[in-house]
Design an enzyme around this catalytic site. Structure first.
Site, short mmCIF file in Angstrom:
data_model
loop_
_atom_site.label_atom_id
_atom_site.label_comp_id
_atom_site.label_asym_id
_atom_site.label_seq_id
_atom_site.Cartn_x
_atom_site.Cartn_y
_atom_site.Cartn_z
N HIS A 106 39.78 40.87 44.81
CA HIS A 106 40.52 40.12 43.77
C HIS A 106 39.98 40.34 42.37
O HIS A 106 40.52 39.80 41.41
CB HIS A 106 40.54 38.61 44.04
N HIS A 141 39.39 34.09 41.41
CA HIS A 141 38.11 33.97 42.11
C HIS A 141 37.69 35.34 42.61
O HIS A 141 38.41 36.33 42.43
CB HIS A 141 38.21 32.98 43.28
#
Length: 227
Positions: A106, A141
């Protein structure tokens, strides 16, 4: 900082594996658990959605989601960067001594290159919602993962030829990494200490506790704590 949702969506999409034959896993030969730091700077507030399996649904709980206040992801231990390429972009793994590998999914604004040597605390990128190989994300995150790899990983090569333990996971979908790879080489974070915090998995996905070793202060996860 606005509190993020208590649970980041499970990262393993329900995609069907097609046309991939993976060799039977070889035995790992990882050394003693290293003195890992946390994958971000100390002295700040951090939110964690808890401990979970790599796909957030089943399997070994080898993952923790972190959202540090400064949004910067850093190497928790010295190692060598391996950039994993997908059609939607790149993600980062770092190989450490003793056969240990950490992963960082991510991330956005990746600031390291393939083969680069990193020291503890070196910036790897920024927390985000990038999905280069698939999956899903809610709330910026880093999906921090832990694996052990057999000696064959040091030889590189395509994992489809050498088995899931080979170091090159280029082109593998996130569903493949979070199921086949995680099942073979995912290392549970339960009971392990990172940067003076011991993490204990709960009975459910996205749960558990973070215990500060020095004070024995316990933070339920999902939750926020200061490092």
């Amino acid at each position: 900082m606005t509190k993020l949702p208590a649970r980041f969506a499970g990262l393993g999409a329900a995609a069907t594996l097609v046309g991939v034959v993976l060799a039977a896993p070889a035995a790992t030969a990882a050394g003693a658990f290293p003195a890992f730091g946390l994958p971000f700077d100390a002295g700040q507030s951090v939110y964690s959605a808890g401990i979970h399996s790599d796909n957030g649904n089943s399997g070994v709980k080898n993952a923790i989601d972190f959202s540090p206040g400064d949004k910067t992801v850093r190497a928790p231990l010295a190692g060598t960067v391996r950039i994993q390429h997908c059609s939607g972009g790149d993600w980062v793994t770092v190989d450490h001594d003793g056969g240990w590998r950490t992963g960082y999914y991510h991330m956005e604004n990746i600031s390291v290159a393939d083969g680069q040597k990193v020291a503890p605390g070196d910036a790897l990128g920024r927390t985000g919602n990038a999905l280069p190989c698939g999956g899903s994300s809610t709330g910026a995150h880093v999906h921090f993962t832990l694996w052990t790899l057999p000696a064959a990983a040091a030889q590189g090569g395509d994992s489809r030829d050498f088995g899931v333990g080979a170091g090159n996971w280029n082109g593998m979908s996130y569903d493949e990494v979070s199921t086949k790879v995680a099942e073979a080489y995912g290392e549970a974070v339960d009971g392990k200490t990172f940067g003076g915090w011991q993490f204990t998995a709960g009975t459910e996905q996205y749960s558990g506790t973070a215990t500060e070793v020095s004070s024995r202060s316990i933070v339920p996860l999902p939750g926020r704590f200061r490092v």
